[in-house]
Design a protein around this motif. Sequence first.
Motif, PDB file in Angstrom:
ATOM      1  N   GLY A 266       0.800  -1.221   0.000  1.00  0.00           N
ATOM      2  CA  GLY A 266       0.000   0.000   0.000  1.00  0.00           C
ATOM      3  C   GLY A 266       0.831   1.268   0.000  1.00  0.00           C
ATOM      4  O   GLY A 266       0.443   2.266   0.604  1.00  0.00           O
ATOM      5  N   ARG A 267       1.972   1.239  -0.669  1.00  0.00           N
ATOM      6  CA  ARG A 267       2.864   2.411  -0.703  1.00  0.00           C
ATOM      7  C   ARG A 267       3.113   2.853  -2.135  1.00  0.00           C
ATOM      8  O   ARG A 267       2.883   2.115  -3.084  1.00  0.00           O
ATOM      9  N   ASN A 268       3.638   4.058  -2.251  1.00  0.00           N
ATOM     10  CA  ASN A 268       3.981   4.619  -3.554  1.00  0.00           C
ATOM     11  C   ASN A 268       5.317   4.030  -4.010  1.00  0.00           C
ATOM     12  O   ASN A 268       6.340   4.242  -3.351  1.00  0.00           O
ATOM     13  N   ALA A 296      20.996  -1.103   4.637  1.00  0.00           N
ATOM     14  CA  ALA A 296      19.587  -1.448   4.429  1.00  0.00           C
ATOM     15  C   ALA A 296      18.784  -1.293   5.710  1.00  0.00           C
ATOM     16  O   ALA A 296      17.638  -0.800   5.694  1.00  0.00           O
ATOM     17  N   LEU A 297      19.356  -1.692   6.849  1.00  0.00           N
ATOM     18  CA  LEU A 297      18.674  -1.527   8.132  1.00  0.00           C
ATOM     19  C   LEU A 297      18.431  -0.052   8.438  1.00  0.00           C
ATOM     20  O   LEU A 297      17.340   0.339   8.901  1.00  0.00           O
ATOM     21  N   LYS A 298      19.415   0.769   8.165  1.00  0.00           N
ATOM     22  CA  LYS A 298      19.269   2.209   8.397  1.00  0.00           C
ATOM     23  C   LYS A 298      18.179   2.804   7.516  1.00  0.00           C
ATOM     24  O   LYS A 298      17.340   3.594   7.980  1.00  0.00           O
ATOM     25  N   ALA A 299      18.161   2.417   6.241  1.00  0.00           N
ATOM     26  CA  ALA A 299      17.135   2.928   5.325  1.00  0.00           C
ATOM     27  C   ALA A 299      15.749   2.455   5.738  1.00  0.00           C
ATOM     28  O   ALA A 299      14.770   3.217   5.667  1.00  0.00           O
ATOM     29  N   ALA A 300      15.632   1.206   6.189  1.00  0.00           N
ATOM     30  CA  ALA A 300      14.328   0.660   6.582  1.00  0.00           C
ATOM     31  C   ALA A 300      13.765   1.407   7.784  1.00  0.00           C
ATOM     32  O   ALA A 300      12.555   1.694   7.848  1.00  0.00           O
ATOM     33  N   GLU A 301      14.621   1.734   8.745  1.00  0.00           N
ATOM     34  CA  GLU A 301      14.134   2.370   9.967  1.00  0.00           C
ATOM     35  C   GLU A 301      13.977   3.875   9.818  1.00  0.00           C
ATOM     36  O   GLU A 301      13.013   4.453  10.343  1.00  0.00           O
ATOM     37  N   LEU A 304      12.150   4.417   5.393  1.00  0.00           N
ATOM     38  CA  LEU A 304      10.856   3.750   5.188  1.00  0.00           C
ATOM     39  C   LEU A 304      10.003   3.747   6.438  1.00  0.00           C
ATOM     40  O   LEU A 304       8.802   3.440   6.374  1.00  0.00           O
ATOM     41  N   ASN A 305      10.607   4.081   7.600  1.00  0.00           N
ATOM     42  CA  ASN A 305       9.894   4.126   8.886  1.00  0.00           C
ATOM     43  C   ASN A 305       9.203   2.793   9.208  1.00  0.00           C
ATOM     44  O   ASN A 305       8.058   2.768   9.666  1.00  0.00           O
ATOM     45  N   LEU A 306       9.909   1.698   8.985  1.00  0.00           N
ATOM     46  CA  LEU A 306       9.371   0.387   9.308  1.00  0.00           C
ATOM     47  C   LEU A 306       9.621   0.078  10.779  1.00  0.00           C
ATOM     48  O   LEU A 306      10.578   0.593  11.373  1.00  0.00           O
ATOM     49  N   PRO A 307       8.765  -0.729  11.407  1.00  0.00           N
ATOM     50  CA  PRO A 307       9.011  -1.128  12.799  1.00  0.00           C
ATOM     51  C   PRO A 307      10.390  -1.768  12.938  1.00  0.00           C
ATOM     52  O   PRO A 307      10.787  -2.607  12.138  1.00  0.00           O
ATOM     53  N   ARG A 308      11.108  -1.364  13.972  1.00  0.00           N
ATOM     54  CA  ARG A 308      12.476  -1.820  14.155  1.00  0.00           C
ATOM     55  C   ARG A 308      12.565  -3.350  14.210  1.00  0.00           C
ATOM     56  O   ARG A 308      13.419  -3.962  13.572  1.00  0.00           O
ATOM     57  N   ARG A 309      11.672  -3.982  14.983  1.00  0.00           N
ATOM     58  CA  ARG A 309      11.745  -5.436  15.147  1.00  0.00           C
ATOM     59  C   ARG A 309      11.475  -6.157  13.832  1.00  0.00           C
ATOM     60  O   ARG A 309      12.096  -7.175  13.542  1.00  0.00           O
ATOM     61  N   VAL A 413      11.727  -4.750   0.013  1.00  0.00           N
ATOM     62  CA  VAL A 413      10.334  -4.934  -0.394  1.00  0.00           C
ATOM     63  C   VAL A 413       9.641  -5.895   0.570  1.00  0.00           C
ATOM     64  O   VAL A 413       8.514  -5.640   1.031  1.00  0.00           O
ATOM     65  N   ALA A 414      10.304  -6.994   0.897  1.00  0.00           N
ATOM     66  CA  ALA A 414       9.729  -7.967   1.822  1.00  0.00           C
ATOM     67  C   ALA A 414       9.469  -7.344   3.181  1.00  0.00           C
ATOM     68  O   ALA A 414       8.404  -7.554   3.787  1.00  0.00           O
ATOM     69  N   ALA A 415      10.431  -6.573   3.694  1.00  0.00           N
ATOM     70  CA  ALA A 415      10.244  -5.925   4.998  1.00  0.00           C
ATOM     71  C   ALA A 415       9.077  -4.945   4.960  1.00  0.00           C
ATOM     72  O   ALA A 415       8.295  -4.838   5.924  1.00  0.00           O
ATOM     73  N   THR A 416       8.925  -4.237   3.847  1.00  0.00           N
ATOM     74  CA  THR A 416       7.823  -3.276   3.715  1.00  0.00           C
ATOM     75  C   THR A 416       6.483  -3.985   3.667  1.00  0.00           C
ATOM     76  O   THR A 416       5.507  -3.564   4.308  1.00  0.00           O
ATOM     77  N   VAL A 417       6.400  -5.085   2.929  1.00  0.00           N
ATOM     78  CA  VAL A 417       5.156  -5.840   2.816  1.00  0.00           C
ATOM     79  C   VAL A 417       4.797  -6.483   4.150  1.00  0.00           C
ATOM     80  O   VAL A 417       3.644  -6.402   4.614  1.00  0.00           O
ATOM     81  N   VAL A 418       5.767  -7.112   4.796  1.00  0.00           N
ATOM     82  CA  VAL A 418       5.502  -7.781   6.075  1.00  0.00           C
ATOM     83  C   VAL A 418       5.107  -6.770   7.151  1.00  0.00           C
ATOM     84  O   VAL A 418       4.315  -7.080   8.045  1.00  0.00           O
ATOM     85  N   SER A 419       5.652  -5.554   7.074  1.00  0.00           N
ATOM     86  CA  SER A 419       5.365  -4.537   8.092  1.00  0.00           C
ATOM     87  C   SER A 419       3.949  -3.994   8.011  1.00  0.00           C
ATOM     88  O   SER A 419       3.461  -3.397   8.985  1.00  0.00           O
TER      89      SER A 419
END
Length: 442
Positions: A266-268, A296-301, A304-309, A413-419
């Motif tokens: 659900g993201r752009n 990648a961890l830095k970019a995700a958190e 992308l503002n994904l949950p850290r865990r 992509v997987a981290a974004t979808v799972v989050s």
Amino acid sequence: MTSKRGGAPLYAWILLGFLIGMGAGLYVNLYVGAETPWVQSVTDNVTGPIGQIFLKLLFMLVIPLLFSALAVGVAEMGDLSSLGRVGFKTLAFTIVLSAIAVLIGLGMVNAFRPGDGVDPALAQALLEDSREAAGAIVGNAPQSIEAGQFFLDLIPSNVFTAAAENQILPVMVFALFFGVGLVMARSAATDRLQEALQGLFEVMMKLINLVIKLAPIAIACLMFNLAALFGWDLLIRLAGYAAVALGAMAIHMFVIYPLAVMVLAGRNPLKFFSDVREPFIVAFTTASSNATLPIALKAAEERLNLPRRIARFVLTVGATANQNGTALFEGVTVLFLAQFFGVELSLTQQIVVMLVCILGGIGTAGVPAGSLPVVALILVMVGVPAEGIGLVLGVDRFLDMCRTTLNVVGDLVAATVVSRGEKDLPPNAENPGAAEPVPELA
């Protein structure tokens, strides 16, 4: 981290070896003739054995490498209760995305057939030579596979016999079960066993790195033999192979990934690619998923503002387990070499290749040239000359950079979808003040 040899990056020496072997082989093909007695003596007694030693060293190390990587990769997911929904979503998405990647690659190779058109007599001569050189290994490879028997053969009655006979799929299945067992039977003893398996993995990777240092010489020898036999036709086939591989990767990167981000997360997609541009560049330049993991961890958190865990779980596991770019590359490479050497693979055999590529993507180390042992082993499984791997090693560095980028973006992509739909834990639950070390495997 890029391995160096004599002050220059290893990939530069590999490219030099490729060019020297190719140039010398083409000269022999055009001006001397591959059937000249002294040329046959060199290929039979010098360049051929050197290339075979390199390949045999890879075969010697690949089974313990893949077993330890798969078992530890599953065990590191934590206890079963913590896996839960996040673990299932990650595993399902990884398998589906890798299957799509391999299907795209196989479809492209079957559609464009870059390996077709080689003189059958020359291809058959090289095929016979390779069968004699690796007779013990090829003799244990299945000649035909029935669908029902295939699924029965996935379960080894004796895993040591399966390993001795180079039956890679049963060994992988056992490794997956073994990893699940480590998760379920948590104790001080199993923790020590997991550490021992991690030690085995690190030893195998160290030995693989030592063997890879021989690659420039081995590739020069392998390419000399191939170019002396095939001449300029080899260059045409190699260019077609690279174009098909890059085209398949581009479809997966710029069609499948944006669709997954838009529909499942659900993201752009445009904003997503903008947010991951830093790991994108680092992955392309280092050709190592593990080296890119901290970025990648830095970019995700932060981007992308994904949950850290979620980010830490998915990206850390994904650095080893979610390598759909590698799976795609392996499928394209195996089918290209099968076409090149005139080995017709049935639909069932191509399905087997796809399954092995998916599992091989899980077990492949996230370092430069980490897929090399898996490709070599799949070639043996389907009866394609293992010497053919020398064809692709000369252009492997650039393709490795591209497929590593596909792997790293796929992890994000997987981290974004799972989050999606997952709530972040309170700050004290995630303990943001604790500096958890990120494993640096590359």
